[in-house]
Enzyme design. Structure first.
Site, mmCIF file in Angstrom:
data_model
loop_
_atom_site.group_PDB
_atom_site.id
_atom_site.type_symbol
_atom_site.label_atom_id
_atom_site.label_comp_id
_atom_site.label_asym_id
_atom_site.label_seq_id
_atom_site.Cartn_x
_atom_site.Cartn_y
_atom_site.Cartn_z
ATOM 1 N N CYS A 121 1.018 -1.156 0.042
ATOM 2 C CA CYS A 121 -0.054 -0.013 0.156
ATOM 3 C C CYS A 121 0.846 1.443 -0.025
ATOM 4 O O CYS A 121 2.120 1.379 0.227
ATOM 5 C CB CYS A 121 -0.986 -0.017 1.256
ATOM 6 S SG CYS A 121 -1.370 -1.417 1.634
ATOM 7 N N ARG A 124 1.487 2.589 -6.018
ATOM 8 C CA ARG A 124 2.196 1.484 -5.203
ATOM 9 C C ARG A 124 1.017 0.579 -5.009
ATOM 10 O O ARG A 124 1.259 -0.538 -4.277
ATOM 11 C CB ARG A 124 2.530 2.117 -3.750
ATOM 12 C CG ARG A 124 3.784 2.893 -3.631
ATOM 13 C CD ARG A 124 4.015 3.237 -2.176
ATOM 14 N NE ARG A 124 4.222 2.128 -1.354
ATOM 15 C CZ ARG A 124 5.162 1.700 -0.881
ATOM 16 N NH1 ARG A 124 6.377 2.060 -1.629
ATOM 17 N NH2 ARG A 124 5.230 0.685 -0.178
ATOM 18 N N TRP A 147 -3.268 -2.082 -2.403
ATOM 19 C CA TRP A 147 -2.958 -3.187 -3.526
ATOM 20 C C TRP A 147 -3.176 -4.501 -2.805
ATOM 21 O O TRP A 147 -2.363 -4.747 -2.236
ATOM 22 C CB TRP A 147 -1.874 -2.990 -4.208
ATOM 23 C CG TRP A 147 -1.505 -4.041 -5.086
ATOM 24 C CD1 TRP A 147 -2.013 -4.345 -6.429
ATOM 25 C CD2 TRP A 147 -0.443 -5.132 -5.020
ATOM 26 N NE1 TRP A 147 -1.388 -5.401 -6.844
ATOM 27 C CE2 TRP A 147 -0.650 -5.902 -6.192
ATOM 28 C CE3 TRP A 147 0.705 -5.278 -4.097
ATOM 29 C CZ2 TRP A 147 0.286 -6.974 -6.431
ATOM 30 C CZ3 TRP A 147 1.386 -6.535 -4.271
ATOM 31 C CH2 TRP A 147 1.301 -7.171 -5.504
ATOM 32 N N ASN A 155 1.083 -0.454 6.036
ATOM 33 C CA ASN A 155 1.277 -1.207 4.929
ATOM 34 C C ASN A 155 2.237 -2.269 5.481
ATOM 35 O O ASN A 155 3.065 -2.138 6.259
ATOM 36 C CB ASN A 155 2.291 -0.503 3.980
ATOM 37 C CG ASN A 155 2.726 -1.084 3.007
ATOM 38 O OD1 ASN A 155 2.352 -2.431 2.667
ATOM 39 N ND2 ASN A 155 3.983 -0.516 2.327
ATOM 40 N N GLY A 156 1.950 -3.751 4.780
ATOM 41 C CA GLY A 156 2.631 -4.827 5.459
ATOM 42 C C GLY A 156 1.826 -5.981 5.836
ATOM 43 O O GLY A 156 0.632 -5.959 5.643
ATOM 44 N N GLU A 170 14.705 -9.288 -20.103
ATOM 45 C CA GLU A 170 14.213 -7.894 -19.699
ATOM 46 C C GLU A 170 12.929 -7.197 -20.436
ATOM 47 O O GLU A 170 11.800 -6.954 -20.423
ATOM 48 C CB GLU A 170 15.175 -6.769 -19.475
ATOM 49 C CG GLU A 170 14.871 -5.400 -19.157
ATOM 50 C CD GLU A 170 13.903 -5.533 -17.804
ATOM 51 O OE1 GLU A 170 13.844 -6.288 -16.962
ATOM 52 O OE2 GLU A 170 13.391 -4.463 -17.435
ATOM 53 N N LYS A 189 9.198 -6.477 -20.104
ATOM 54 C CA LYS A 189 8.281 -5.258 -20.197
ATOM 55 C C LYS A 189 7.093 -5.365 -21.012
ATOM 56 O O LYS A 189 5.959 -5.072 -20.599
ATOM 57 C CB LYS A 189 9.213 -4.289 -21.035
ATOM 58 C CG LYS A 189 10.445 -3.735 -20.288
ATOM 59 C CD LYS A 189 9.959 -2.983 -18.908
ATOM 60 C CE LYS A 189 11.156 -3.672 -17.953
ATOM 61 N NZ LYS A 189 10.281 -3.705 -16.683
ATOM 62 N N GLU A 197 4.520 -7.093 -18.807
ATOM 63 C CA GLU A 197 4.199 -6.038 -17.825
ATOM 64 C C GLU A 197 2.968 -4.951 -17.976
ATOM 65 O O GLU A 197 2.041 -4.531 -17.534
ATOM 66 C CB GLU A 197 5.263 -5.448 -16.789
ATOM 67 C CG GLU A 197 6.223 -6.249 -15.815
ATOM 68 C CD GLU A 197 7.302 -5.486 -15.638
ATOM 69 O OE1 GLU A 197 7.764 -4.685 -16.503
ATOM 70 O OE2 GLU A 197 7.601 -5.319 -14.193
ATOM 71 N N HIS A 222 14.450 -27.249 -28.384
ATOM 72 C CA HIS A 222 14.213 -28.116 -27.376
ATOM 73 C C HIS A 222 12.725 -27.963 -26.600
ATOM 74 O O HIS A 222 12.509 -28.076 -25.529
ATOM 75 C CB HIS A 222 15.205 -28.195 -26.152
ATOM 76 C CG HIS A 222 16.471 -28.402 -26.416
ATOM 77 N ND1 HIS A 222 16.915 -29.484 -27.147
ATOM 78 C CD2 HIS A 222 17.695 -27.673 -26.459
ATOM 79 C CE1 HIS A 222 18.350 -29.435 -27.429
ATOM 80 N NE2 HIS A 222 18.636 -28.268 -27.135
ATOM 81 N N LYS A 240 4.679 -1.533 -7.645
ATOM 82 C CA LYS A 240 5.909 -0.954 -8.033
ATOM 83 C C LYS A 240 7.175 -1.674 -6.996
ATOM 84 O O LYS A 240 8.041 -2.137 -7.422
ATOM 85 C CB LYS A 240 6.186 0.521 -7.728
ATOM 86 C CG LYS A 240 7.444 1.168 -8.034
ATOM 87 C CD LYS A 240 8.094 1.042 -9.490
ATOM 88 C CE LYS A 240 9.262 1.341 -9.820
ATOM 89 N NZ LYS A 240 9.595 0.758 -11.234
HETATM 90 C C1 BG6 Z 1 8.263 -5.495 -9.117
HETATM 91 C C2 BG6 Z 1 8.136 -4.322 -9.874
HETATM 92 O O1 BG6 Z 1 7.269 -5.550 -8.050
HETATM 93 O O2 BG6 Z 1 9.450 -5.545 -8.361
HETATM 94 C C3 BG6 Z 1 9.399 -4.465 -10.940
HETATM 95 O O3 BG6 Z 1 7.077 -4.333 -10.539
HETATM 96 C C4 BG6 Z 1 11.036 -4.729 -10.315
HETATM 97 O O4 BG6 Z 1 9.472 -3.507 -11.813
HETATM 98 C C5 BG6 Z 1 10.678 -5.822 -9.019
HETATM 99 O O5 BG6 Z 1 11.879 -4.868 -10.893
HETATM 100 C C6 BG6 Z 1 11.922 -5.750 -8.255
HETATM 101 O O6 BG6 Z 1 11.776 -4.434 -7.462
HETATM 102 P P1 BG6 Z 1 13.216 -3.858 -6.756
HETATM 103 O O7 BG6 Z 1 12.752 -2.634 -6.404
HETATM 104 O O8 BG6 Z 1 13.578 -4.657 -5.770
HETATM 105 O O9 BG6 Z 1 13.973 -3.611 -7.866
#
Ligand code: BG6
Length: 619
Positions: A9, A39, A87, A113-114, A491, A495, A498, A514, A614
């Protein structure tokens, strides 16, 4: 019934003297919550003390702009308030599970948050004492605990401290109460920072929330708690000792506009396009901290990277660079898997490198704690000063990418690769595996990064013009690479998953035969990445095998080298670098742009991808 609803959160609190801020309390809370929205955004809630000293709570499922009218931010005035965006990690979001949560009397409001791991036993104990619960969240035990200790004659602050002392788990908490003007707070593992102002003070999950009002920040450490008023801050360590706020205060260079979109369509677009500047700032800042870490690593028997998401992909590239350049056996581990791999053999002869842009990812933090318990030295690589993972590591290296608001990592990925490339070269020099001139060559190569990143943005526009339609129409895709190119492929695929929700799968190109190749049919997009001539030569045959099955083949490779594989349907060239690790930086930028534009073309919001947050501070 889902119990133990927890969430990642965003929390915000502000205590303000009338007139000390340009907007009314409700508008301040709204603005701060908007900046925390990345977040998590399943539901939103606020609490404030009205002119008669009464506690008012308003909350609802939905994104902040969907519930803005319902909550009535613009008519809220007052001098102390809380806000929360949620979230959900378990169970559906709902009004009653939204924060803030209150006690039976409706005079104490808490945002959190937690995860409170022992909430079940606390809840049973409180219910036996007559407390009535309205939600299924773990959070709701907190206001009732405070209420219980007030009933037993404690002051509100003592009751708050007593309540916090019973909590097990991770938390960033803020609480207000009827008739009061203080915001009580406490932190354990989940991020919490204080914003120091004139006539006002903030408490928040992270800095962008209040940055437009103040850049004077105090990071609250684990176990610390206290309260803020409009004119004072009390901060206590876990043992009760008062901490001097002045000595802990830091000025954060991030300018408020740096956090705003700055005219771009989305934060993600802004952050892709500001990579040249982020790289320049990061490379300029790499110095003593890298040398100290390199000395530790140069003596290591093995190096293990622990990271999640994009940071894991940067770790793949970093581990390969350390292995090939410095001849230090290095492997990348996904943080959440680390506990299965590290427990049996890690020792004090090993070094763990924890890569985390936020410095708060709980899986990576747990891996750090496991590594330290086993005697290994830990080096952190993070983008956020004072965050938990660097604080719990023996040494820390920082990227200087500035705040990354978009959920999908972009500039923090490329700046991590830059930092890890420099680290590998420094270790190689210390170990005598690279001559001074070879080391200088890598440093020079890195110095060219910002320019090549700018040129790679042009390559990205070319890739988008050629491949966007294919990806907008596709549900699946392959991203294939070898060596350093595999890290880039992973990577790029992440993207595309995501933000554009295309099921893009990254594979070692040599693995195609394979199994994966069975999926390929006419029109199936296959994107190939190569960071060196050696990788390109081996990838060339994979381009052929996919093309012969009707796949749409796209090759992204360094200029000049790319000419050798003319068979691909589309060839995108990026500026050539000497070091394959550094080459990964311009190579990934077109893939970031392709994912971003595919998401926009499909009508999605790349800054707020569904189901993602995030920073994941829940396991
Ligand atoms: C995910 C994010 O929750 O955590 C990604 O959406 C990120 O973008 C990943 O790469 C790891 O986060 P961090 O802050 O440990 O680099």
């Amino acid at each position: 019934m889902v119990r133990g609803l927890s969430a990642v959160c965003g929390i915000i609190g502000v205590a303000v003297e009338r007139g000390a801020l340009p907007e009314k309390l409700g508008d301040v809370l709204y603005g701060c919550l908007k900046r925390l929205e990345y977040r998590g955004y399943d539901s939103v809630g606020i609490a404030f003390i009205d002119d008669l000293g009464r506690l008012v709570v308003r909350k609802s499922v939905g994104k902040i702009d969907e519930v803005r009218e319902k909550i009535g931010f613009s008519e809220i005035d007052g001098v102390v308030g809380l806000g929360h965006t949620r979230w959900a990690t378990h169970g559906r979001p709902s009004d009653e599970n939204a924060h803030p949560h209150t006690d039976c009397s409706g005079t104490i409001a808490v945002v959190h948050n937690g995860i409170i791991e022992n909430f079940s036993e606390l809840r049973k104990w409180l219910e036996n004492l007559g407390h009535r619960f309205r939600s299924e969240t773990d959070t709701e035990v907190i206001p009732h605990l405070i209420e219980e200790f007030i009933r037993r004659g404690m002051s509100i602050y003592s009751a708050f401290k007593r309540a916090v002392s019973l909590l097990r788990g991770t938390y960033a908490i803020a609480a207000i109460y009827a008739g009061g003007r203080r915001i009580l707070f406490a932190r354990n593992t989940s991020p919490l920072v204080i914003g120091l102002g004139k006539g006002y003070n903030f408490i928040a999950s992270d800095i962008p929330a209040f940055l437009r009002y103040t850049n004077r920040v105090v990071v609250v450490h684990d176990g610390e708690l206290g309260y803020v008023t409009s004119s004072s801050v009390r901060l206590e360590a876990a043992d009760g000792k008062v901490v001097s706020v002045e000595t802990r205060a830091r000025v954060v260079e991030w300018s408020p506009e740096a956090v705003e979109k700055g005219g771009y369509r989305h934060f993600m677009e802004k952050e892709i396009l500001e990579q040249p500047q982020a790289l320049a700032q990061t490379i300029a800042g790499l110095g003593e901290e890298v040398r100290r870490a390199a000395e530790l690593i140069a003596r290591a028997e093995r190096v293990i990277f622990v990271a999640a998401g994009s940071s894991y992909h940067a770790s793949i590239i970093g581990a390969l660079a350390l292995t090939r350049l410095a001849k230090v056996p290095s492997v990348p581990l996904v943080s959440s898997e680390a506990r299965w791999w590290l427990g049996r053999w890690l020792s004090d002869r090993d070094v763990v490198i924890a890569v985390s842009q936020s410095g708060e990812t709980i899986d990576t933090l747990i891996a750090v704690r496991i590594a330290k318990d086993l005697g290994a030295k830990v080096v952190a690589l993070s983008n956020v000063l004072g965050s938990a993972i660097p604080r719990e590591s023996h040494l820390a290296i920082y990227t200087r990418a500035g705040p990354e608001i978009g959920v999908a990592a972009t500039k923090t990925f490329t700046t991590q690769v830059a930092a890890l490339s420099y680290l590998a070269a420094t270790v190689a020099k210390l170990r005598g595996e690279a001559s001074r001139s070879e080391y200088e060559a890598v440093v020079e190569d890195l110095r060219r990064c910002p320019i090549s990143a700018s040129l790679a943005i042009e390559s990205g526009r070319s890739l988008v013009s050629k491949a966007l339609d294919v990806f907008v129409r596709s549900r699946s895709a392959f991203y294939l690479g070898r060596g350093f190119g595999l890290g880039v492929a992973k990577e790029g695929a992440l993207k595309m998953k995501e933000v554009a929700y295309v099921h893009a799968e990254a594979y070692p190109a040599g693995e195609s035969k394979h199994g994966p190749i069975a999926l390929v049919e006419p029109g199936f997009p296959t994107l190939f990445c190569a960071c060196s001539s050696e990788e390109l030569e081996m990838v060339a045959s994979n381009v052929e095998e996919m093309k012969s099955r009707g796949a749409v083949t796209i090759l992204v490779a360094p200029r000049k080298l790319a000419e050798r594989v003319r068979s691909a349907d589309h060839v995108i060239e990026v500026p050539k670098h000497l070091s394959p690790a550094v080459q990964a930086i311009p190579l990934v930028i077109p893939l970031q742009m392709l994912a971003y534009e595919t998401a926009v073309a499909r009508g999605y919001d790349p800054d707020k991808p569904r189901n993602l947050a995030k920073t994941v501070t829940v396991i």
